[in-house]
Write a protein that holds these residues in place. Sequence first.
Motif, PDB file in Angstrom:
ATOM      1  N   GLU A   1       0.823  -1.200   0.000  1.00 16.57           N
ATOM      2  CA  GLU A   1       0.000   0.000   0.000  1.00 16.57           C
ATOM      3  C   GLU A   1       0.864   1.259   0.000  1.00 16.57           C
ATOM      4  O   GLU A   1       0.577   2.227  -0.710  1.00 16.57           O
ATOM      5  CB  GLU A   1      -0.928  -0.012   1.215  1.00 16.57           C
ATOM      6  CG  GLU A   1      -1.989  -1.112   1.155  1.00 16.57           C
ATOM      7  CD  GLU A   1      -2.843  -1.165   2.413  1.00 16.57           C
ATOM      8  OE1 GLU A   1      -2.524  -0.420   3.367  1.00 16.57           O
ATOM      9  OE2 GLU A   1      -3.814  -1.951   2.439  1.00 16.57           O
ATOM     10  N   TYR A   2       1.932   1.231   0.785  1.00 17.88           N
ATOM     11  CA  TYR A   2       2.819   2.390   0.824  1.00 17.88           C
ATOM     12  C   TYR A   2       3.508   2.580  -0.534  1.00 17.88           C
ATOM     13  O   TYR A   2       3.615   3.702  -1.035  1.00 17.88           O
ATOM     14  CB  TYR A   2       3.869   2.214   1.919  1.00 17.88           C
ATOM     15  CG  TYR A   2       4.726   3.434   2.130  1.00 17.88           C
ATOM     16  CD1 TYR A   2       4.398   4.382   3.088  1.00 17.88           C
ATOM     17  CD2 TYR A   2       5.884   3.639   1.363  1.00 17.88           C
ATOM     18  CE1 TYR A   2       5.190   5.512   3.288  1.00 17.88           C
ATOM     19  CE2 TYR A   2       6.682   4.763   1.554  1.00 17.88           C
ATOM     20  CZ  TYR A   2       6.324   5.685   2.517  1.00 17.88           C
ATOM     21  OH  TYR A   2       7.095   6.807   2.694  1.00 17.88           O
TER      22      TYR A   2
ATOM     23  N   TYR B   1       6.431   0.114  -7.219  1.00 13.68           N
ATOM     24  CA  TYR B   1       5.098  -0.148  -7.775  1.00 13.68           C
ATOM     25  C   TYR B   1       5.158  -0.029  -9.292  1.00 13.68           C
ATOM     26  O   TYR B   1       5.823   0.858  -9.837  1.00 13.68           O
ATOM     27  CB  TYR B   1       4.080   0.833  -7.212  1.00 13.68           C
ATOM     28  CG  TYR B   1       2.727   0.740  -7.893  1.00 13.68           C
ATOM     29  CD1 TYR B   1       1.937  -0.393  -7.740  1.00 13.68           C
ATOM     30  CD2 TYR B   1       2.277   1.773  -8.706  1.00 13.68           C
ATOM     31  CE1 TYR B   1       0.707  -0.497  -8.379  1.00 13.68           C
ATOM     32  CE2 TYR B   1       1.039   1.688  -9.339  1.00 13.68           C
ATOM     33  CZ  TYR B   1       0.261   0.553  -9.180  1.00 13.68           C
ATOM     34  OH  TYR B   1      -0.951   0.455  -9.818  1.00 13.68           O
TER      35      TYR B   1
ATOM     36  N   ARG C   1       2.421   1.644  -3.410  1.00 11.75           N
ATOM     37  CA  ARG C   1       1.432   2.087  -4.404  1.00 11.75           C
ATOM     38  C   ARG C   1       1.159   3.579  -4.270  1.00 11.75           C
ATOM     39  O   ARG C   1       1.025   4.298  -5.271  1.00 11.75           O
ATOM     40  CB  ARG C   1       0.133   1.300  -4.230  1.00 11.75           C
ATOM     41  CG  ARG C   1      -0.915   1.585  -5.309  1.00 11.75           C
ATOM     42  CD  ARG C   1      -2.196   0.817  -5.045  1.00 11.75           C
ATOM     43  NE  ARG C   1      -3.140   0.990  -6.134  1.00 11.75           N
ATOM     44  CZ  ARG C   1      -3.236   0.185  -7.189  1.00 11.75           C
ATOM     45  NH1 ARG C   1      -2.432  -0.869  -7.283  1.00 11.75           N
ATOM     46  NH2 ARG C   1      -4.107   0.421  -8.145  1.00 11.75           N
ATOM     47  N   ASN C   2       1.096   4.066  -3.034  1.00 13.27           N
ATOM     48  CA  ASN C   2       0.781   5.482  -2.806  1.00 13.27           C
ATOM     49  C   ASN C   2       1.977   6.395  -3.053  1.00 13.27           C
ATOM     50  O   ASN C   2       1.803   7.572  -3.405  1.00 13.27           O
ATOM     51  CB  ASN C   2       0.281   5.683  -1.375  1.00 13.27           C
ATOM     52  CG  ASN C   2      -1.056   5.011  -1.119  1.00 13.27           C
ATOM     53  OD1 ASN C   2      -1.869   4.864  -2.039  1.00 13.27           O
ATOM     54  ND2 ASN C   2      -1.288   4.589   0.112  1.00 13.27           N
ATOM     55  N   HIS C   3       3.188   5.871  -2.859  1.00 17.41           N
ATOM     56  CA  HIS C   3       4.380   6.712  -2.973  1.00 17.41           C
ATOM     57  C   HIS C   3       5.312   6.299  -4.114  1.00 17.41           C
ATOM     58  O   HIS C   3       6.325   6.948  -4.339  1.00 17.41           O
ATOM     59  CB  HIS C   3       5.178   6.680  -1.658  1.00 17.41           C
ATOM     60  CG  HIS C   3       4.423   7.229  -0.490  1.00 17.41           C
ATOM     61  ND1 HIS C   3       3.527   6.475   0.250  1.00 17.41           N
ATOM     62  CD2 HIS C   3       4.413   8.467   0.068  1.00 17.41           C
ATOM     63  CE1 HIS C   3       3.015   7.222   1.219  1.00 17.41           C
ATOM     64  NE2 HIS C   3       3.524   8.419   1.126  1.00 17.41           N
TER      65      HIS C   3
END
Length: 205
Positions: free
Chosen positions: A121-122, A147, A124-126
């Motif tokens: 998740e991290y 990602y 993907r977001n960053h």
Amino acid sequence: ILESAATERVTAGGVQMNKHPFFFHAIILGLILTALGGGASLTVQQMLRQGANEPQAEMADSYASKISLGASPEDSIPAAHVDIQRDLQPFVIFYDEHGQPQKSSGYLGQVVPTPPRGVFEYARNHGSNTLTWQPRPGVRIAAVTRYIAGPHPGYVLAGRSLRLTEESESLLWRITFLGWFAVVLLLSLGAVLLNRTQRSLQTAA
């Protein structure tokens, strides 16, 4: 009379403060050297830890770039078998967009390990995530995750054992402690000798 008494008290206090000046200066110097040595050791330790992310960062960027341009993960990830627990060489794992391993050159036993969902998740977001990953007690990995969007969305994780880095860090802290202990010992002995010399001179005078 009151002024004279106050002066005597101040003078007496000054004598008490200056009774052991060498010990006072040794303590101050010891604190300064401790702060400088501790700061230098922390800087070296951080440099060692940052260096542990190489060549994983380059590997993750390289494989992520190939896959994002259309290359299949099966063709991009090398067909190797790195034992994460025992081997020191880097490895690469490709996970799909749901965090499921699809192709890997790193194995824990005969299983491809998967980091916690929050790692993906991290990333993907960053766009990326650099972390220390412990897939099993006693197994610590310096990992870099990228990602990937495009025709094969997912994540590339490149990792390497932290064993050598942690051994170097342990040696660093042992040397730092021994050096600090030697400095404190020398300062203490020097203060004792100087204090005795001062007393001898005062007695002789």
